[in-house]
Design a protein around this motif. Structure first.
Motif, PDB file in Angstrom:
ATOM      1  N   ALA A  86      58.157  66.292  10.496  1.00  0.00           N
ATOM      2  CA  ALA A  86      58.828  64.974  10.946  1.00  0.00           C
ATOM      3  C   ALA A  86      58.415  63.797  10.029  1.00  0.00           C
ATOM      4  O   ALA A  86      59.107  62.808   9.990  1.00  0.00           O
ATOM      5  CB  ALA A  86      58.080  65.162  12.545  1.00  0.00           C
ATOM      6  N   ARG A  89      57.858  63.810   6.791  1.00  0.00           N
ATOM      7  CA  ARG A  89      58.572  63.686   5.362  1.00  0.00           C
ATOM      8  C   ARG A  89      59.663  64.887   5.561  1.00  0.00           C
ATOM      9  O   ARG A  89      59.873  66.138   5.312  1.00  0.00           O
ATOM     10  CB  ARG A  89      57.827  64.060   4.482  1.00  0.00           C
ATOM     11  CG  ARG A  89      56.980  63.009   3.818  1.00  0.00           C
ATOM     12  CD  ARG A  89      57.652  61.861   3.371  1.00  0.00           C
ATOM     13  NE  ARG A  89      58.250  62.265   2.073  1.00  0.00           N
ATOM     14  CZ  ARG A  89      57.939  62.579   0.814  1.00  0.00           C
ATOM     15  NH1 ARG A  89      56.511  62.369   0.817  1.00  0.00           N
ATOM     16  NH2 ARG A  89      58.505  62.916  -0.119  1.00  0.00           N
ATOM     17  N   PRO A  90      60.906  64.637   6.536  1.00  0.00           N
ATOM     18  CA  PRO A  90      61.882  65.482   6.672  1.00  0.00           C
ATOM     19  C   PRO A  90      62.523  66.093   5.565  1.00  0.00           C
ATOM     20  O   PRO A  90      63.177  67.219   5.508  1.00  0.00           O
ATOM     21  CB  PRO A  90      62.797  64.758   7.665  1.00  0.00           C
ATOM     22  CG  PRO A  90      62.558  63.495   7.497  1.00  0.00           C
ATOM     23  CD  PRO A  90      61.237  63.455   7.282  1.00  0.00           C
ATOM     24  N   GLU A  91      62.812  65.249   4.597  1.00  0.00           N
ATOM     25  CA  GLU A  91      63.469  65.622   3.180  1.00  0.00           C
ATOM     26  C   GLU A  91      62.841  66.649   2.490  1.00  0.00           C
ATOM     27  O   GLU A  91      63.201  67.277   1.488  1.00  0.00           O
ATOM     28  CB  GLU A  91      63.882  64.232   2.328  1.00  0.00           C
ATOM     29  CG  GLU A  91      62.533  63.595   1.770  1.00  0.00           C
ATOM     30  CD  GLU A  91      61.405  62.834   2.676  1.00  0.00           C
ATOM     31  OE1 GLU A  91      60.843  62.280   2.084  1.00  0.00           O
ATOM     32  OE2 GLU A  91      61.876  62.679   3.702  1.00  0.00           O
ATOM     33  N   ARG A 151      58.547  62.462  17.981  1.00  0.00           N
ATOM     34  CA  ARG A 151      58.973  62.571  16.598  1.00  0.00           C
ATOM     35  C   ARG A 151      60.056  63.757  16.272  1.00  0.00           C
ATOM     36  O   ARG A 151      60.312  63.660  15.059  1.00  0.00           O
ATOM     37  CB  ARG A 151      57.698  62.516  15.644  1.00  0.00           C
ATOM     38  CG  ARG A 151      56.683  61.357  15.944  1.00  0.00           C
ATOM     39  CD  ARG A 151      55.639  61.384  15.078  1.00  0.00           C
ATOM     40  NE  ARG A 151      54.544  62.251  15.262  1.00  0.00           N
ATOM     41  CZ  ARG A 151      53.561  62.097  16.384  1.00  0.00           C
ATOM     42  NH1 ARG A 151      53.551  60.766  17.043  1.00  0.00           N
ATOM     43  NH2 ARG A 151      52.777  62.945  16.816  1.00  0.00           N
ATOM     44  N   HIS A 198      62.789  64.635  16.740  1.00  0.00           N
ATOM     45  CA  HIS A 198      64.181  64.350  16.653  1.00  0.00           C
ATOM     46  C   HIS A 198      64.392  64.256  14.937  1.00  0.00           C
ATOM     47  O   HIS A 198      65.543  64.215  14.259  1.00  0.00           O
ATOM     48  CB  HIS A 198      64.818  63.288  17.331  1.00  0.00           C
ATOM     49  CG  HIS A 198      63.858  61.934  16.860  1.00  0.00           C
ATOM     50  ND1 HIS A 198      62.870  61.414  17.324  1.00  0.00           N
ATOM     51  CD2 HIS A 198      64.373  61.088  16.123  1.00  0.00           C
ATOM     52  CE1 HIS A 198      62.621  60.327  17.036  1.00  0.00           C
ATOM     53  NE2 HIS A 198      63.458  60.004  16.213  1.00  0.00           N
ATOM     54  N   ARG A 199      63.310  63.929  14.205  1.00  0.00           N
ATOM     55  CA  ARG A 199      63.340  63.841  12.692  1.00  0.00           C
ATOM     56  C   ARG A 199      63.481  64.726  11.914  1.00  0.00           C
ATOM     57  O   ARG A 199      63.868  64.868  10.924  1.00  0.00           O
ATOM     58  CB  ARG A 199      62.092  62.626  12.288  1.00  0.00           C
ATOM     59  CG  ARG A 199      62.129  61.411  13.026  1.00  0.00           C
ATOM     60  CD  ARG A 199      60.698  60.499  12.529  1.00  0.00           C
ATOM     61  NE  ARG A 199      60.244  60.707  11.187  1.00  0.00           N
ATOM     62  CZ  ARG A 199      60.703  59.992  10.228  1.00  0.00           C
ATOM     63  NH1 ARG A 199      61.685  59.092  10.537  1.00  0.00           N
ATOM     64  NH2 ARG A 199      60.512  59.990   8.811  1.00  0.00           N
ATOM     65  N   ALA A 254      65.050  67.690  10.335  1.00  0.00           N
ATOM     66  CA  ALA A 254      66.525  68.152  10.167  1.00  0.00           C
ATOM     67  C   ALA A 254      66.732  69.438   9.956  1.00  0.00           C
ATOM     68  O   ALA A 254      67.889  70.016   9.782  1.00  0.00           O
ATOM     69  CB  ALA A 254      67.014  67.043   9.038  1.00  0.00           C
TER      70      ALA A 254
END
Length: 266
Positions: A113, A115-117, A203, A205-206, A208
């Motif tokens: 959440a 650092r989703p990337e 958090r 939802h962040r 991905a």
């Protein structure tokens, strides 16, 4: 069967002047494994992962190969996340699969959440981190060992479970092993006390990344209801329920969990 022995690497970080300890073993696609509240173990599950992947398994501060008093530098969850974020940068892993079991599942979720990337895929095994009033999580830190065992395990005959429950025959070594476990519970429990609700639900939802949630059907520590709640709050999650297994399905039903994990990771 050949044992995959990990290399223990120490990495000096700027955040909190912390020296991280990381076990790295295997070959192939990199995956990061965050261990349980019981401490770092290069156990049979991790061994099996290392046959197909490069496993990066950091020791939580204050446990394993880290300095014991280093845990006092970490004040809250954010200190922990900044540390792991810097550690992965230093190791050169910009985007990898995260795997987390129980306490480690919470860490994996929170970092995903934050650092989703950074996360390619997210694999969670009976994670903590959220709370349902109608189905409270058992506070494992308040239980005696004889009370904790039936809470954790459904299948006491599984070899990894028997290995975990077998203490050294030497009384002094057995006492040290038990003291180490108590210390480790304290070092990890610092981030979830008094209840394992870190605010993750706000958090989630962040996150991905495609997510697989594996849950022991008869988990008495964190009821299986939580599997569906995690699925509800994570945008791209699927659930796999392991029958006749408790809180540690990766030990109790090793072959099934390894198979499902590898199918998901790819």
């Amino acid at each position: 069967m050949t044992v995959v022995e990990p290399e223990v690497r120490h990495v000096s970080l700027q955040h909190l002047d912390f020296t991280a300890a990381v076990r790295i073993g295997g070959k192939g696609k990199p995956v990061v494994y965050f261990h349980t509240a019981g401490g770092p173990r290069w156990d049979r599950f991790v061994q099996e992962l290392a046959r197909s992947y490069t496993v990066i398994a950091p020791d939580h501060p204050g446990t394993g190969n880290t300095e014991r008093d280093s845990i006092y530098r970490f004040q809250d969850l954010w200190d922990l996340l900044y540390m792991y974020d810097e550690l992965l940068d230093r190791l050169g892993y910009s985007r990898v699969t995260f795997i987390g079991a129980s306490f480690g599942g919470m860490v994996a979720c929170e970092l995903a959440a934050f650092r989703p990337e950074r996360v390619e895929k997210l694999l969670l095994i009976d994670p903590i981190g959220i709370w349902l009033d109608e189905r409270p999580v058992v506070n494992w830190m308040l239980l005696y060992p004889e009370e904790l065992v039936p809470i954790l395990f459904e299948n006491l005959e599984a070899e990894p479970v028997k290995e975990f429950l077998t203490l050294p025959t030497d009384p002094q070594e057995a006492a040290l092993a038990q003291a180490e476990l108590v210390w480790t519970f304290g070092a990890t429990g610092k981030f979830v006390w008094p209840v394992p609700d870190t605010g993750l639900a706000k958090r989630a939802h962040r996150i991905a990344a495609p997510t697989l949630i594996i849950w022991g059907e008869r988990d008495r520590l964190i009821p299986v209801d939580y599997a569906w709640e995690f699925q509800r709050i994570l945008p791209n999650a699927h659930v796999h329920i392991v029958s006749s297994a408790g809180h540690v399905p990766q030990w109790e039903k090793l072959e099934e969990v390894v198979r499902v994990s590898k199918e998901f990771i790819g």
